[in-house]
Design an enzyme around this catalytic site. Structure first.
Site, short mmCIF file in Angstrom:
data_model
loop_
_atom_site.label_atom_id
_atom_site.label_comp_id
_atom_site.label_asym_id
_atom_site.label_seq_id
_atom_site.Cartn_x
_atom_site.Cartn_y
_atom_site.Cartn_z
N LYS A 54 0.81 -1.22 0.00
CA LYS A 54 0.00 0.00 0.00
C LYS A 54 0.85 1.27 0.00
O LYS A 54 0.45 2.28 -0.59
CB LYS A 54 -0.96 0.00 1.19
CG LYS A 54 -0.34 0.05 2.56
CD LYS A 54 -1.42 0.01 3.63
CE LYS A 54 -0.85 -0.03 5.03
NZ LYS A 54 -0.11 1.18 5.38
N THR A 55 2.04 1.22 0.62
CA THR A 55 2.91 2.40 0.59
C THR A 55 3.34 2.70 -0.84
O THR A 55 3.40 3.86 -1.26
CB THR A 55 4.14 2.19 1.48
OG1 THR A 55 3.70 1.91 2.82
CG2 THR A 55 5.02 3.43 1.49
N ASP A 237 -3.65 7.16 5.34
CA ASP A 237 -3.16 5.80 5.53
C ASP A 237 -3.72 5.24 6.84
O ASP A 237 -3.97 6.00 7.79
CB ASP A 237 -1.62 5.83 5.57
CG ASP A 237 -1.02 4.44 5.51
OD1 ASP A 237 -1.70 3.51 5.02
OD2 ASP A 237 0.13 4.27 5.95
N GLU A 238 -3.89 3.93 6.91
CA GLU A 238 -4.40 3.25 8.11
C GLU A 238 -5.72 3.88 8.56
O GLU A 238 -5.90 4.21 9.74
CB GLU A 238 -3.36 3.32 9.24
CG GLU A 238 -1.99 2.78 8.87
CD GLU A 238 -1.95 1.26 8.74
OE1 GLU A 238 -3.01 0.62 8.83
OE2 GLU A 238 -0.86 0.71 8.53
N GLN A 268 -7.07 -5.04 10.58
CA GLN A 268 -5.89 -4.57 11.32
C GLN A 268 -6.22 -3.39 12.23
O GLN A 268 -5.33 -2.63 12.63
CB GLN A 268 -4.78 -4.19 10.34
CG GLN A 268 -4.29 -5.36 9.51
CD GLN A 268 -3.11 -5.00 8.63
OE1 GLN A 268 -2.00 -4.75 9.11
NE2 GLN A 268 -3.34 -4.98 7.32
N ARG A 621 3.15 -10.04 10.58
CA ARG A 621 4.45 -9.35 10.54
C ARG A 621 5.55 -10.30 10.08
O ARG A 621 6.64 -9.85 9.72
CB ARG A 621 4.84 -8.79 11.91
CG ARG A 621 3.89 -7.82 12.58
CD ARG A 621 3.52 -6.68 11.71
NE ARG A 621 2.24 -6.95 11.06
CZ ARG A 621 1.72 -6.23 10.08
NH1 ARG A 621 2.40 -5.21 9.59
NH2 ARG A 621 0.54 -6.52 9.56
#
Length: 795
Positions: A54-55, A237-238, A268, A621
């Protein structure tokens, strides 16, 4: 309103170059990623699974906006961590060099706006941002000033109630008009006093940064329209972690120009305890009916084995948006589930695994991370790592800027920048010692409160305080004179100011004299490191650097900013702090009932779902290898107590996992006395007051009811219940340690035949690394291992 075109943007920005910016868009994108990147006008929801790039999508989309002639100052990218913003900034610098697009956290964005519009909320532009410790001191003073009883509550609980109110955009007046519980009634009385003290001190707490801007946007249509015009393309973002205040801010800035693109994943969302509202992302398509939705489902991080475990776990949640976790990577190692006798054996085995992997494989300490539900659980790990000289770093522990000597220097700087900063003055007025005692400070405070003055202004009027002895008044006057000399340097380079401060206040000499001996120089080393930080700040801000900007940067440092990827150390952190990071090999410890899910959450199905999401975040992760573990017993509240595995373990794909019972776990109590762990290994038990994670405090004994063992008849052999493992005592005959030699052929019940490659250590710590004939390599403590010697020596 009509969507704005690129031509409109150029006409609205006559000074902006008409030729599109040339950017390097050569990096390969998937079809879904390309679809998100090429979207320009109108709202967009990017549902991005973990490790889905996504970044890359966000930065490429910004580059694409620039390519189409959108002015950089019309774009804002809002993140939740400084690290995320820095990573975006670096990537955009490669794609579109020299484009000054604003990127930063919500709090930094609002701090920037508040500098400009501070007078509208009763502040000055040089306002201070209280950190957690400063806010705590201010709250205690407000509780005293409000004259409320705290027999059934505490300043910390009052602060939590007020924080929740601010996140819901509830001001002091509104709160007092609501139907409240007992502890909320007390908080409602303290709230206006606390806010008035902040205004008097020309200060805000973290919540105020969002609260003030959200209220300004709601109450001032002209200001809202002005900022909507300024930031016509906003990316968040997020988004699943936004609270009501953050939602209100981006909603207000996306009315006239609804070009809001949000990226997130409901699976998340793990910050509900601090106000995050999952409905913000779940209802985004309702808020913007004409939204474009793009799903990023391809995972570039983890192996299929890890993703299947995560996917099967999270499917037990109901409040989510369905998506798949896909990857092109090879299957990889099976997810491992281990049960240990207690937390110390857990820590020792993990430390041994990491040590062996570093010695025998192409691994570095930085490849490993150990996650837990609460910081207190890292204590046994720290001891195990230190005893093996294994380098490690703790994230979300005591931060550099919270050390006493650094807090002292920052307090001086805060007072220089904002003379109304009462908390800063109280910290340094007698540091180093100047003969200004508690009685003098109390009389200063009484005078300041009665005249509604900042403490420094009260100190300037010391001659008007009749109750103050002449000698004390002289000491206060000398402090004010010293402060005035420091203030003259306020506009100097930051390094020069700090060096002058250390000399003028005598603080360096104070540290030298207070050191126990010549070896006790860590406070001085920390001061030197702080000076180095000011030098770096001056270098990075040659034109726009200022004391105010430095203090803002320090105040908005987040927990994960303490993590240094370049450090070659094993990382220990909570799963909350691990959000946004990734590691080749991950251990998640203490996956146990009443810890995960936390006992406070178990009565609320929605909170249980958040706990499940927390484990999901921890699992995803991991890039290559993942181990989950739990114990039979764990030290809690000063005693060893029985525990059982988390019910979440029963939701994993057990048939695909490798369930391992360490060779020392069931034989520990049968071992000879000389094999017992020494008393010096009795590390501090988990403390119920260790609340680095707000919902991580362990329950008192009376709130830990025994749970009946669940039936395991239907469970496959790959995973059994903790109750069954508790009863499973191994009766294998032990073999003397002297029987094992390097090069010897041995047999293991699970791995079959193999050869001892190395033997290290002596006595109970003697460890054998065995290369099995099936290609597997494992390390065992021989004192507890189930290894059977063979007949031949291969050397």
């Amino acid at each position: 309103m009509r969507k704005m075109t690129c031509t409109d943007v150029e006409q609205a920005n006559p000074g902006y170059p008409q030729t599109p910016v040339l950017v390097d868009m050569s990096e390969q994108l998937t079809e879904a990623q390309q679809e998100a990147v090429e979207h320009i006008d109108g709202p967009m929801l990017i549902l991005a699974g973990p490790g889905s790039g996504k970044t890359r999508v966000v930065t490429h989309r910004i580059a694409n906006l620039l390519q189409h002639g959108i002015a950089p100052h019309r774009i804002a990218a809002l993140t939740f961590t400084n690290k995320a913003a820095d990573e975006m900034r670096i990537r955009l610098g490669t794609l579109a060099p020299g484009q000054d697009v604003w990127m930063g956290t919500f709090h930094r964005f609002c701090a920037r706006l508040l500098r400009r519009y501070a007078p509208l909320v009763g502040l000055q532009e040089n306002y201070s941002i209280y950190d957690t410790a400063d806010s705590k001191q201010a709250m205690k003073r407000a509780v005293t000033a409000a004259n409320v009883s705290t027999s059934h509550t505490s300043p910390e609980q009052i602060a939590a109630v007020i924080s929740r109110a601010k996140n819901r955009l509830v001001g002091p007046e509104m709160m007092q008009g609501q139907s409240l519980r007992a502890n909320e009634t007390v908080a409602a009385r303290v709230y206006p006093v606390y806010q008035q003290q902040l205004l008097t001190a020309n200060a805000v707490d973290f919540d105020d940064l969002l609260f003030h801007i959200a209220r300004l946007l709601r109450e001032s249509p002209e200001l809202r329209a002005e900022l909507d015009q300024r930031y016509q393309y906003i990316m968040v973002d997020e988004y699943q972690d936004t609270n009501l205040a953050q939602y209100a801010i981006v909603r207000s800035l996306s009315i006239d120009y609804p070009n809001l693109a949000v990226t997130g994943d409901p699976d998340q969302s793990i910050y509900g305890w601090r106000g995050a509202d999952l409905n913000n992302i779940l209802d985004f398509e309702k808020d913007y009916p004409h939204v474009k939705t793009v799903r990023l489902e391809k995972n570039y991080r983890s192996t299929p084995n890890i993703l299947r475990a995560a996917d099967q776990l999270i499917r037990h949640n109901t409040r989510r948006k369905n998506k798949q976790l896909l990857t092109d990577r090879e299957e990889g190692a099976a997810v491992v589930l281990r049960m240990y006798e207690d937390g110390y054996r857990e820590a020792d085995d993990i430390a041994d695994q990491i040590t062996a992997a570093i010695a025998m494989e192409d691994c570095r300490p930085r490849d490993f991370a150990v996650f837990c539900r609460m910081n207190a659980l890292t204590r046994s790990l720290e001891h195990a790592f230190r005893s093996r000289s294994l380098p490690y770093q703790i994230v979300n522990g005591v931060e550099f800027y919270q050390r006493k000597e650094i807090k002292d220097l920052l307090a001086y700087l805060h007072l220089i920048n904002n003379p109304a900063h009462d908390v800063a003055l109280l910290r340094v007025i007698n540091v180093p010692t100047r003969g200004i005692g508690a009685k003098t400070i109390e009389r200063l405070r009484d005078f300041a409160d009665s005249h509604r003055l900042p403490l420094l202004e009260a100190a300037r009027r010391v001659d008007q305080i009749d109750t103050l002895p002449a000698r004390s008044a002289t000491k206060v006057r000398q402090f004010v004179e010293m402060f005035d000399r420091l203030s003259i340097k306020a506009t100097a380079a930051l390094e020069d100011l700090v060096l002058y401060l250390l000399e003028e206040t005598g603080y360096r000499k104070y540290l030298e004299k207070s050191s126990v001996d010549e070896q006790d120089n860590s406070p001085l080393a920390n001061v030197d490191e702080f000076v180095t930080a000011t030098v770096e700040f001056d270098r990075q801000h040659p034109d726009d650097g200022s004391l105010e900007a430095f203090l803002e940067q320090v105040a908005l440092v987040s927990d994960t900013d303490a993590w240094e990827e370049s450090n070659d150390r094993v990382t220990l952190m909570t799963m909350h702090a691990a959000k946004g990071l990734e590691f080749p090999r991950v251990f998640i410890i203490a996956v146990e009932d009443d810890l995960l899910p936390h006992y406070r959450c178990k009565e609320d199905p929605m909170q249980v779902e958040e706990e499940r999401r927390l484990l999901f975040v921890g699992i995803t992760r991991a890039e290559q290898q993942l181990q989950l573990s739990y114990c039979k017993r764990r030290a809690m509240r000063g005693e060893m107590r029985p525990v059982v595995g988390s019910p979440f373990l029963m939701e994993l794909p057990r048939e695909e996992m490798r369930s391992v019972e360490p060779d020392d776990s069931n034989q520990f109590f049968d071992a000879p006395d000389e094999f017992a762990y020494p008393d010096s290994w009795d590390l501090p038990a988990v403390d119920a007051n260790d609340d680095h994670d707000e919902l991580c405090q362990l329950p008192p004994e009376e709130q830990m009811p025994e749970k009946p063992a669940k039936s395991d008849k239907a469970l496959p052999a790959a995973l059994t219940t903790a109750a069954k493992l508790l009863d499973n005592q191994d009766q294998t005959q032990k073999v003397p340690l002297s029987a094992f030699k390097q090069g010897m052929v041995v047999t293991h019940a699970e791995y079959g035949g193999g050869r001892i490659a190395t033997l290290t250590g002596r006595g109970p710590k003697c460890t054998a690394t065995v290369e099995f004939f099936n290609g597997t390599q494992r390390s065992f403590r021989l004192a507890f291992a189930k290894l059977v010697p063979g007949d031949q020596d291969l050397d």
